[in-house]
Design an enzyme around this catalytic site. Structure first.
Site, mmCIF file in Angstrom:
data_model
loop_
_atom_site.group_PDB
_atom_site.id
_atom_site.type_symbol
_atom_site.label_atom_id
_atom_site.label_comp_id
_atom_site.label_asym_id
_atom_site.label_seq_id
_atom_site.Cartn_x
_atom_site.Cartn_y
_atom_site.Cartn_z
ATOM 1 N N SER B 125 1.084 -1.178 -0.164
ATOM 2 C CA SER B 125 0.121 -0.039 -0.053
ATOM 3 C C SER B 125 1.536 1.848 0.120
ATOM 4 O O SER B 125 2.094 0.914 0.658
ATOM 5 C CB SER B 125 -1.045 0.096 1.621
ATOM 6 O OG SER B 125 -1.526 1.449 1.521
ATOM 7 N N TYR B 149 -0.753 -0.060 10.083
ATOM 8 C CA TYR B 149 -1.178 -0.423 8.792
ATOM 9 C C TYR B 149 0.279 -0.701 7.847
ATOM 10 O O TYR B 149 0.470 -1.489 7.209
ATOM 11 C CB TYR B 149 -2.365 0.150 8.490
ATOM 12 C CG TYR B 149 -2.804 -0.452 7.079
ATOM 13 C CD1 TYR B 149 -3.222 -1.943 7.230
ATOM 14 C CD2 TYR B 149 -2.399 0.340 5.403
ATOM 15 C CE1 TYR B 149 -3.464 -2.286 5.626
ATOM 16 C CE2 TYR B 149 -3.369 0.146 4.526
ATOM 17 C CZ TYR B 149 -4.043 -1.624 4.635
ATOM 18 O OH TYR B 149 -3.692 -2.384 3.020
ATOM 19 N N LYS B 153 3.138 -3.563 6.078
ATOM 20 C CA LYS B 153 2.957 -3.552 4.851
ATOM 21 C C LYS B 153 4.621 -3.348 4.999
ATOM 22 O O LYS B 153 4.910 -3.752 3.727
ATOM 23 C CB LYS B 153 2.174 -2.135 3.608
ATOM 24 C CG LYS B 153 0.354 -2.722 3.866
ATOM 25 C CD LYS B 153 0.246 -4.187 3.498
ATOM 26 C CE LYS B 153 -1.230 -4.669 3.459
ATOM 27 N NZ LYS B 153 -1.701 -5.438 2.802
#
Lengths: 324, 324
Positions: B125, B149, B153
């Site tokens: 992402s 998050y 990633k």
């Protein structure tokens, strides 16, 4: 003030503890106790007024780390690691010690709860960077490691940033240059020869140089490394924002310049003890390493390094004389 | 050809499987079986000639992942993740699913031994990047996430690179732009409104816009996301060297431009269904997100994206019509 040092039996750890015991205070507070931990029990002479608790164990064991953190040290120095050559040769061991060890430490700190937020100084490495590089690597260049060791250090940096951002810990990560001159014996790090070509000739022994004279590298002295740790432990971390990890300042020198400095400081007879014996494996590893940095961010928040390679050699000679 | 899709019940996973079943072949080989896995069992109509094995489970459970990999899929698409908002709210769950899930997958592949080296396509992402940014983020800009998050990633990317470098897997990581227009209901991602302000007005409903009109963002359509996955699964990975993760191309658009495109495609009445209701929490999260990229590296190896935001809206309208 209680201080935990993980990796206390290593070269930098021992020097850090010597410095802490010499200063007796840190950040304006008296040092009352030092917990010195390593895979082998650190041997430290306890001076008057400071408790020394030495212990040995495996940081890949969560319960071991939890017990150390349960003493609620105010400052933690995490220097423990499997070196680059060993982490490359033993994939599982590298991840276990270098990555899981850090995860256990961060989780143990977080598990202590809201009222506990120690300063955690973590030694990362310029091995988080991998070729192709900028000519001088800046503070916004990507971490693209070419070794498992560098990968593990880069992961630890990301975790340190995230746990700090969430308020679980007050972390500072310092990417050390290659430390030269390391005393003692060669170790399994692929960078070991950078110290060897100075240390062995000064001790009257032959040293093997496995790479070409025009190889450029980024180095700092053991004393500078300890200075970085002390500053990281006491600095205002608000200025770092969410980016808690910094490339430390250093010297960018070629092998030829290192040998020339050795010649200048110790004479031709010493410098001539270096024997060139190219090693394709080491040459390939070193070719993937960074050579030069713009460490502007670290300098702007007060970190400083050695001024010349001759100074580094002279400091090594003085250290060896002091050790007898 | 056997293909494993982790996260097969999600929006992108379902579309990917639709595409695979429509094409019937990939990389010149017939698709014989698809293992479709998610936290809820994916519902897929099995067409003639292709075995579909749907199952549900937890990728944070190592044995579950090991059993999926034991079937030795030739290609693996790893799309499974806890979204940004949820990973920020539930720290443990985010690391468990987003990081440990990837570790289990890589370890299961490695454990299969030397004769097994599948192509693994991982959806990363643009959340791996965090402010302050370059005006256009280039392919050598550091990953400095401002969410857990994004941290998870970024760690997965480092692992994918290292396991690929060691020859355990043939990985490609693709950093997806925010996918717009997502069909269905809003989800827990803080970016959910980027789809909502197009999707809801077109469906005759009011949509809440929680940020200012001049907010700029990096987006791609669901069809482009599937195109990225297909290309990542079939491309020559030798050209990537040790840097297996790429920022995908996309469109850099402001909220004002998005609304203007909606007005152009669907008229004033539709565009006027957007109600401005600033939300300080979302504004703060979005302010830390990247806005524009130079995705030159991905473009140079054959990835391509949408040409205009009006096209993205028209594709969404056509998709909805096809779904009835």
């Amino acid at each position: 003030m209680r201080i935990l040092v993980l990796g206390a039996a290593g070269m930098v750890g021992r020097r850090l503890i010597d410095r802490l015991l010499a200063e007796k205070t840190i950040a304006g507070e008296t040092i009352g106790a030092i917990d010195a931990f390593d895979v082998v029990e650190p041997q430290i002479a306890a001076p008057e007024g400071v408790e020394i608790h030495s212990s040995a164990g495996d940081i890949a064991d969560a319960a071991t780390v939890k017990a150390l953190v349960a003493k609620r040290p105010d400052m933690i120095f995490h220097l423990a690691a499997i070196v680059s050559g060993e982490a490359e040769a033993d994939f599982d061991k590298g991840y276990r010690i270098n990555q899981e060890g850090m995860s256990h430490l961060l989780e143990a700190i977080r598990a202590e709860g809201e009222n506990y937020r120690p300063r955690l100084v973590f030694t990362s490495s310029i091995a988080v960077f991998g070729a192709p590089f900028e000519e001088k690597i800046t503070d916004t260049f990507l971490a693209a490691p070419l070794t498992s060791y560098g990968t593990q250090k880069a992961i630890c940096e990301l975790l340190l940033n995230d746990y700090s951002r969430k308020g679980f810990v007050d972390g500072v990560g310092i990417r050390l240059p290659t430390i030269v001159v390391r005393p003692g014996k060669p170790n399994k790090a692929a960078s070991s020869f950078f110290s060897g070509i100075i240390r062995e000739p000064l001790a009257g022994e032959e040293a093997i140089l496995p790479v070409a004279d025009d190889v450029r590298h980024w180095v700092a002295s053991p004393a500078s490394a300890v200075g970085f740790l002390m500053h990281a432990a006491t600095m205002d971390t608000d200025v770092l924002g969410a980016r808690r990890c910094l490339t430390m300042p250093g010297l960018s020198v070629t092998i030829a310049e290192m040998i020339e400095a050795l010649r200048e400081v110790a004479g031709d007879a010493v410098a001539n003890r270096i024997r060139r014996e190219p090693d394709a494996v080491i040459e390939k590893i070193v070719a993937g390493w960074p050579r030069d940095f713009d460490a502007g961010r670290a300098e702007s928040v007060g970190f400083s390094a050695d001024k010349s390679f001759s100074d580094i050699i002279r400091a090594h000679i003085a250290d060896e004389a002091a050790r007898g």
